[in-house]
Design a protein around this motif. Sequence first.
Motif, mmCIF file in Angstrom:
data_model
loop_
_atom_site.group_PDB
_atom_site.id
_atom_site.type_symbol
_atom_site.label_atom_id
_atom_site.label_comp_id
_atom_site.label_asym_id
_atom_site.label_seq_id
_atom_site.Cartn_x
_atom_site.Cartn_y
_atom_site.Cartn_z
ATOM 1 N N LEU A 1 59.275 -16.291 26.556
ATOM 2 C CA LEU A 1 58.195 -15.839 27.431
ATOM 3 C C LEU A 1 57.266 -14.952 26.634
ATOM 4 C CD1 LEU A 1 60.073 -14.814 30.697
ATOM 5 C CD2 LEU A 1 58.904 -16.941 30.215
ATOM 6 N N HIS A 2 55.994 -15.237 26.706
ATOM 7 C CA HIS A 2 54.990 -14.402 26.069
ATOM 8 C C HIS A 2 54.356 -13.552 27.157
ATOM 9 C CE1 HIS A 2 55.388 -16.700 22.399
ATOM 10 N NE2 HIS A 2 55.341 -17.793 23.135
ATOM 11 N N ALA A 3 54.633 -12.258 27.092
ATOM 12 C CA ALA A 3 54.096 -11.319 28.072
ATOM 13 C C ALA A 3 53.154 -10.374 27.358
ATOM 14 C CB ALA A 3 55.229 -10.539 28.732
ATOM 15 N N SER A 4 52.404 -9.624 28.122
ATOM 16 C CA SER A 4 51.509 -8.659 27.503
ATOM 17 C C SER A 4 52.356 -7.558 26.875
ATOM 18 C CB SER A 4 50.552 -8.083 28.537
ATOM 19 O OG SER A 4 51.264 -7.467 29.576
ATOM 20 N N GLY A 5 52.361 -7.508 25.557
ATOM 21 C CA GLY A 5 53.091 -6.476 24.846
ATOM 22 C C GLY A 5 54.432 -6.882 24.295
ATOM 23 N N ALA A 6 54.938 -8.083 24.619
ATOM 24 C CA ALA A 6 56.249 -8.473 24.115
ATOM 25 C C ALA A 6 56.445 -9.983 24.198
ATOM 26 C CB ALA A 6 57.349 -7.783 24.899
#
Length: 94
Positions: free
Chosen positions: A54-59
């Motif tokens: 999962l590509h999330a904002s910040g990680a």
Amino acid sequence: MNLNISGHHLDLTDSLRTYVTQKLQRVERHFDHLIDANVILTVDKLDHKAEATLHASGANLHAEAVTDDMYAAIDQLIDKLDRQTVKHKERRRD
């Protein structure tokens, strides 16, 4: 959220695709800043492996699960991702 589901040595049926999509909504409920998700379902002899990034904002969150049933592997994968997203959300809040 962009969702990419692929299967290796496995015919990706509509039921598997909808099952993964429904389960990922649980992760989205906890953390709505997800950009995209890559899910790979693999079968090696008797092992059914589900892995996701999962590509999330910040990680970037990554998890994988291996069992003898694909649906159980997906359930374990979603549980791991759910815990990781909750942890990431708490870290961002602090």
